[in-house]
Design a protein around this motif. Structure first.
Motif, PDB file in Angstrom:
ATOM      1  N   MET A   2       0.841  -1.198   0.000  1.00 31.94           N
ATOM      2  CA  MET A   2       0.000   0.000   0.000  1.00 31.94           C
ATOM      3  C   MET A   2       0.878   1.250   0.000  1.00 31.94           C
ATOM      4  O   MET A   2       1.989   1.234   0.507  1.00 31.94           O
ATOM      5  N   SER A   3       0.319   2.308  -0.511  1.00 32.23           N
ATOM      6  CA  SER A   3       1.019   3.589  -0.538  1.00 32.23           C
ATOM      7  C   SER A   3       1.346   4.031   0.889  1.00 32.23           C
ATOM      8  O   SER A   3       0.486   3.997   1.767  1.00 32.23           O
ATOM      9  N   PRO A   4       2.578   4.461   1.135  1.00 37.35           N
ATOM     10  CA  PRO A   4       2.914   4.980   2.473  1.00 37.35           C
ATOM     11  C   PRO A   4       2.040   6.181   2.846  1.00 37.35           C
ATOM     12  O   PRO A   4       1.721   6.381   4.013  1.00 37.35           O
ATOM     13  N   VAL A   5       1.635   6.960   1.858  1.00 37.04           N
ATOM     14  CA  VAL A   5       0.766   8.109   2.125  1.00 37.04           C
ATOM     15  C   VAL A   5      -0.589   7.625   2.640  1.00 37.04           C
ATOM     16  O   VAL A   5      -1.128   8.173   3.607  1.00 37.04           O
ATOM     17  N   PHE A   6      -1.134   6.588   2.016  1.00 43.53           N
ATOM     18  CA  PHE A   6      -2.412   6.034   2.459  1.00 43.53           C
ATOM     19  C   PHE A   6      -2.296   5.528   3.898  1.00 43.53           C
ATOM     20  O   PHE A   6      -3.179   5.788   4.725  1.00 43.53           O
ATOM     21  N   LEU A   7      -1.229   4.828   4.207  1.00 43.07           N
ATOM     22  CA  LEU A   7      -1.043   4.318   5.563  1.00 43.07           C
ATOM     23  C   LEU A   7      -0.881   5.463   6.564  1.00 43.07           C
ATOM     24  O   LEU A   7      -1.400   5.390   7.683  1.00 43.07           O
ATOM     25  N   ASP A   8      -0.210   6.545   6.162  1.00 41.07           N
ATOM     26  CA  ASP A   8      -0.092   7.726   7.028  1.00 41.07           C
ATOM     27  C   ASP A   8      -1.471   8.353   7.272  1.00 41.07           C
ATOM     28  O   ASP A   8      -1.765   8.798   8.386  1.00 41.07           O
ATOM     29  N   ILE A   9      -2.300   8.387   6.230  1.00 41.87           N
ATOM     30  CA  ILE A   9      -3.650   8.939   6.383  1.00 41.87           C
ATOM     31  C   ILE A   9      -4.453   8.102   7.373  1.00 41.87           C
ATOM     32  O   ILE A   9      -5.149   8.646   8.232  1.00 41.87           O
ATOM     33  N   LEU A  10      -4.359   6.785   7.268  1.00 39.91           N
ATOM     34  CA  LEU A  10      -5.068   5.928   8.227  1.00 39.91           C
ATOM     35  C   LEU A  10      -4.606   6.208   9.648  1.00 39.91           C
ATOM     36  O   LEU A  10      -5.424   6.273  10.572  1.00 39.91           O
ATOM     37  N   ASP A  11      -3.294   6.378   9.844  1.00 40.42           N
ATOM     38  CA  ASP A  11      -2.783   6.705  11.183  1.00 40.42           C
ATOM     39  C   ASP A  11      -3.329   8.046  11.670  1.00 40.42           C
ATOM     40  O   ASP A  11      -3.709   8.178  12.837  1.00 40.42           O
ATOM     41  N   GLU A  12      -3.370   9.041  10.784  1.00 45.61           N
ATOM     42  CA  GLU A  12      -3.925  10.343  11.163  1.00 45.61           C
ATOM     43  C   GLU A  12      -5.397  10.220  11.544  1.00 45.61           C
ATOM     44  O   GLU A  12      -5.845  10.818  12.523  1.00 45.61           O
ATOM     45  N   LEU A  13      -6.150   9.432  10.766  1.00 44.98           N
ATOM     46  CA  LEU A  13      -7.575   9.249  11.060  1.00 44.98           C
ATOM     47  C   LEU A  13      -7.774   8.569  12.417  1.00 44.98           C
ATOM     48  O   LEU A  13      -8.706   8.911  13.146  1.00 44.98           O
ATOM     49  N   LYS A  14      -6.904   7.626  12.746  1.00 46.24           N
ATOM     50  CA  LYS A  14      -7.004   6.943  14.044  1.00 46.24           C
ATOM     51  C   LYS A  14      -6.822   7.902  15.205  1.00 46.24           C
ATOM     52  O   LYS A  14      -7.369   7.693  16.282  1.00 46.24           O
ATOM     53  N   ASN A  15      -6.034   8.943  14.983  1.00 46.86           N
ATOM     54  CA  ASN A  15      -5.691   9.867  16.065  1.00 46.86           C
ATOM     55  C   ASN A  15      -6.572  11.109  16.126  1.00 46.86           C
ATOM     56  O   ASN A  15      -6.336  11.978  16.961  1.00 46.86           O
ATOM     57  N   LEU A  16      -7.551  11.217  15.248  1.00 45.10           N
ATOM     58  CA  LEU A  16      -8.425  12.382  15.273  1.00 45.10           C
ATOM     59  C   LEU A  16      -9.253  12.422  16.551  1.00 45.10           C
ATOM     60  O   LEU A  16      -9.677  11.384  17.061  1.00 45.10           O
ATOM     61  N   SER A  17      -9.475  13.624  17.027  1.00 44.19           N
ATOM     62  CA  SER A  17     -10.344  13.796  18.173  1.00 44.19           C
ATOM     63  C   SER A  17     -11.167  15.064  17.930  1.00 44.19           C
ATOM     64  O   SER A  17     -10.584  16.132  17.742  1.00 44.19           O
ATOM     65  N   PRO A  18     -12.457  14.956  17.873  1.00 45.48           N
ATOM     66  CA  PRO A  18     -13.243  13.741  18.072  1.00 45.48           C
ATOM     67  C   PRO A  18     -13.138  12.810  16.867  1.00 45.48           C
ATOM     68  O   PRO A  18     -12.762  13.229  15.782  1.00 45.48           O
ATOM     69  N   LYS A  19     -13.465  11.559  17.095  1.00 44.63           N
ATOM     70  CA  LYS A  19     -13.415  10.545  16.040  1.00 44.63           C
ATOM     71  C   LYS A  19     -14.517  10.807  15.014  1.00 44.63           C
ATOM     72  O   LYS A  19     -15.632  11.186  15.374  1.00 44.63           O
ATOM     73  N   PRO A  20     -14.236  10.582  13.735  1.00 41.52           N
ATOM     74  CA  PRO A  20     -15.302  10.697  12.737  1.00 41.52           C
ATOM     75  C   PRO A  20     -16.356   9.613  12.949  1.00 41.52           C
ATOM     76  O   PRO A  20     -16.060   8.541  13.474  1.00 41.52           O
TER      77      PRO A  20
END
Length: 143
Positions: A2-20
């Protein structure tokens, strides 16, 4: 795979507060097949995407919806079988709050025996109209 950018986006989404409440990927979840560049690995893109999205949803409890784009059909030209197997439906919808979210496949469709990119067919329109008529909720339509 997978694209490293995509994996970075998933990590960013995991850390969002509040969660989507949910996430919608608007297509091109996989790179697809590029002749001479990734012919040995292109069929591994779907299982890899499925793995990372499943792990994401399991760890976050956030629903993740993927709408097909044209790249999803570059894996096996015009063949949606890998998308259907690893990701989900080409056409779908969900209701959230007072809104109905609808999507259809315009990534690639067979039109009179020829595969075309970005084609919104009568089948797409029929599906969207059906889902619109079933609900009085304001719609958001992705195509």
């Amino acid at each position: 795979m997978m694209s490293p950018v995509f994996l970075d986006i998933l990590d960013e989404l995991k850390n969002l507060s509040p969660k989507p409440k949910y996430i919608v990927n608007l297509g091109d979840a996989v790179l697809g097949r590029i002749v001479g560049r990734n012919e040995d690995t292109y069929q591994q893109q779907y299982p890899a995407y499925h793995y990372y999205i499943s792990e994401f949803m399991s760890s976050t409890q956030i629903p993740f919806f993927t709408i097909p784009g044209n790249h999803e059909f570059w894996v096996e030209w015009g063949n949606p079988s890998l998308f259907l197997q690893y990701i989900g439906n080409l056409y779908d919808y969900f209701d959230y709050g007072n809104t109905r979210f609808i999507w259809s496949n315009n990534g690639m469709n067979n039109y009179n025996g020829t595969w075309k990119n970005y084609l919104f067919t009568s089948d797409d329109l029929d599906f969207v109209n059906e889902k619109l008529s079933e609900s009085n909720r304001p719609p958001v339509v992705f195509t």
